[in-house]
Design an enzyme around this catalytic site. Sequence first.
Site, PDB file in Angstrom:
ATOM      1  N   ASP A 142       0.356   8.090  59.164  1.00 16.41           N
ATOM      2  CA  ASP A 142       1.577   7.866  59.925  1.00 16.41           C
ATOM      3  C   ASP A 142       2.816   8.099  59.082  1.00 16.41           C
ATOM      4  OD1 ASP A 142       0.428   7.214  62.266  1.00 16.41           O
ATOM      5  OD2 ASP A 142       0.584   5.037  62.016  1.00 16.41           O
ATOM      6  N   LYS A 169       4.975  10.117  64.645  1.00 15.60           N
ATOM      7  CA  LYS A 169       5.521   8.913  65.263  1.00 15.60           C
ATOM      8  C   LYS A 169       6.896   8.612  64.711  1.00 15.60           C
ATOM      9  CE  LYS A 169       1.958   6.347  67.368  1.00 15.60           C
ATOM     10  NZ  LYS A 169       1.139   5.162  67.226  1.00 15.60           N
ATOM     11  N   MET A 215      10.676  -3.283  64.576  1.00 15.65           N
ATOM     12  CA  MET A 215      11.096  -2.241  65.517  1.00 15.65           C
ATOM     13  C   MET A 215      12.320  -2.652  66.320  1.00 15.65           C
ATOM     14  SD  MET A 215       7.308  -1.254  66.941  1.00 15.65           S
ATOM     15  CE  MET A 215       6.839  -2.915  67.377  1.00 15.65           C
TER      16      MET A 215
HETATM   17  N1  SAH Z   1       1.760  -2.076  61.077  1.00 14.68           N
HETATM   18  C1  SAH Z   1       3.093  -2.137  60.503  1.00 14.68           C
HETATM   19  C2  SAH Z   1       4.171  -2.237  61.558  1.00 14.68           C
HETATM   20  C3  SAH Z   1       4.232  -1.033  62.441  1.00 14.68           C
HETATM   21  S1  SAH Z   1       5.546  -1.109  63.595  1.00 14.68           S
HETATM   22  C4  SAH Z   1       3.139  -3.291  59.530  1.00 14.68           C
HETATM   23  O1  SAH Z   1       2.248  -4.127  59.488  1.00 14.68           O
HETATM   24  O2  SAH Z   1       4.088  -3.341  58.743  1.00 14.68           O
HETATM   25  C5  SAH Z   1       6.831  -0.245  62.738  1.00 14.68           C
HETATM   26  C6  SAH Z   1       7.921  -1.207  62.325  1.00 14.68           C
HETATM   27  O3  SAH Z   1       7.537  -1.883  61.149  1.00 14.68           O
HETATM   28  C7  SAH Z   1       9.232  -0.577  61.997  1.00 14.68           C
HETATM   29  O4  SAH Z   1      10.002  -0.304  63.154  1.00 14.68           O
HETATM   30  C8  SAH Z   1       9.878  -1.636  61.157  1.00 14.68           C
HETATM   31  O5  SAH Z   1      10.387  -2.671  61.964  1.00 14.68           O
HETATM   32  C9  SAH Z   1       8.688  -2.186  60.423  1.00 14.68           C
HETATM   33  N2  SAH Z   1       8.555  -1.597  59.093  1.00 14.68           N
HETATM   34  C10 SAH Z   1       7.516  -0.910  58.605  1.00 14.68           C
HETATM   35  N3  SAH Z   1       7.714  -0.584  57.312  1.00 14.68           N
HETATM   36  C11 SAH Z   1       8.914  -1.100  56.982  1.00 14.68           C
HETATM   37  C12 SAH Z   1       9.674  -1.125  55.786  1.00 14.68           C
HETATM   38  N4  SAH Z   1       9.248  -0.549  54.656  1.00 14.68           N
HETATM   39  N5  SAH Z   1      10.865  -1.759  55.795  1.00 14.68           N
HETATM   40  C13 SAH Z   1      11.311  -2.352  56.905  1.00 14.68           C
HETATM   41  N6  SAH Z   1      10.638  -2.361  58.068  1.00 14.68           N
HETATM   42  C14 SAH Z   1       9.443  -1.742  58.102  1.00 14.68           C
END
Ligand code: SAH
Length: 509
Positions: free
Chosen positions: A36, A58, A173
């Site tokens: 991803d 995505k 998100m």
């Molecule tokens: N499975 C992922 C989340 C996926 S949804 C997890 O456990 O982290 C995607 C969202 O995750 C983004 O819109 C943001 O809100 C958050 N996100 C993922 N990586 C991030 C990062 N490095 N810094 C801030 N937000 C992050």
Amino acid sequence: MSAGFVSLVGAGPGDPALITVGGAARIAEADVIIYDRLANPALLAQARPGAEMIYAGKLPDRHTLTQDEINAALVEHGLAGRRVVRLKGGDPFVFGRGGEEAEALIAAGVPFEVIPGVTSAIAAPAYAGVPVTHRALASSFAVITGHEDPAKEATSINWKGLATGVDTLIFLMGVGRLAEIVDRLVEHGRDADTPVAVIEWGTLPQQRAITATLGTVVRAVADTSIGSPAITVVGEVASLRERMRWFDNRPLFGKRVLVTRTRQQASGLSRALAAQGAEPVELPTIEIVRNADPAHAGRAIEGLRTSLYGWAVFTSANGVDEFMRHLCEAGRDARAFGRAQLAAIGPGTAGALRRHGLRADVVAERYVAEGLVDALSHRVMRGVHVLIPRAEGARDVLVDALEAQGAAVDVLPLYVSAVPGQVAPGALDRLRSGGVDIATFASSSSVRNLVQMLGGDASALRRTRIAAIGPVTAQAVRDAGFDVAVEAAEHTIEGLVAALVADAAAAKE
Ligand code: SAH
């Protein structure tokens, strides 16, 4: 054909060090990796050569592969007998749609496993200095999707329960809908003075974070243009950032620093830079090419064994390693040095000797050839044979001075610091496109070689701050037509990093 196997692997939140041991092992074994946008591409470097990489994309508004297409690809590669890694940002089961992928695999009869990851929901706040629970401030937290339209009638989110029943609220998100989220929380009874932290690109060198309150956060986000991907943390713990900040306030935080040493030597400097918060960009500009004349090397070793030489003088760690390699290939070991005394140009070279079980009798105080000349100036050299195993084409300062003292100097060229046959393309492109803030050089040849690697156009270097390990390297930088912004006072890798830290501190004042 045997059925393959699919691993749903959490890549962690961004910092490549935050993948699990199990996840990294699956990447190394995989035939196919479907990854991803939020899975750090640096992790793919651990895959075996020939592994197939599929970008599932995505972006919030654009899907490179639809979820159905991703599911179908997992099933197809699984049924074809492959070891498949589905690499997902953070944890695969935290808003990662990992559950849907597992269901598709079950329906198709493809065996699978789940390797959890460090979720950004916890790690991004942690890297911003915000603990999601705290004995005095928060005994519960909730992770909530901010993607759902909070205004829609049939919301699946229990706003009342969240606003009043949970101490720390973590929205993923959600930056695009922050205003509605804030309205809903306040409307359902959360105090407008509640502290809020918003963290963009958490755990990565480009992390940005702000703190505000529910009442002020929408404005603060707009002012700083913080956007996706970001985590919003609502709750008293957000106020701890001011005291607990540890990651994005390190001296070299956010600085992208070019490391031009050989592939083998780069990691030490990269680690030291990363420890100060910098993002190292490795671009090896030197490849050690052995070019010793075997007869000459053989005579030198024989000369040592028969106590011809009073001194063996080393001016680089590479020179030590290469000479010891010749010694080893000749069936000899450190005992061949016999009564010869050993001199080293600096601590790096002395360290290389030590690794081969040899102690330098003399280490220069200034780690340049002139320093070595000083260190040897009060030694009796008249009529003494001195062996200098070193790079071809090195400066003659030392040889001239020793000869002036009456020594019989035998320079044994062992290697050239050549331009690498294979160039790291990503790093070179980054330098060219302005993706490097600081360029470091630990030798004159690294300067000359990089200029050569940049071909006709070395202007990219003009956009960086150039740091040199010492005066000789600095002169090489100036000879190539560039300014030296930082020159290390102590001509070692540690000295170079210390000089960069001091430079960054001065810039902040
Ligand atoms: N499975 C992922 C989340 C996926 S949804 C997890 O456990 O982290 C995607 C969202 O995750 C983004 O819109 C943001 O809100 C958050 N996100 C993922 N990586 C991030 C990062 N490095 N810094 C801030 N937000 C992050």
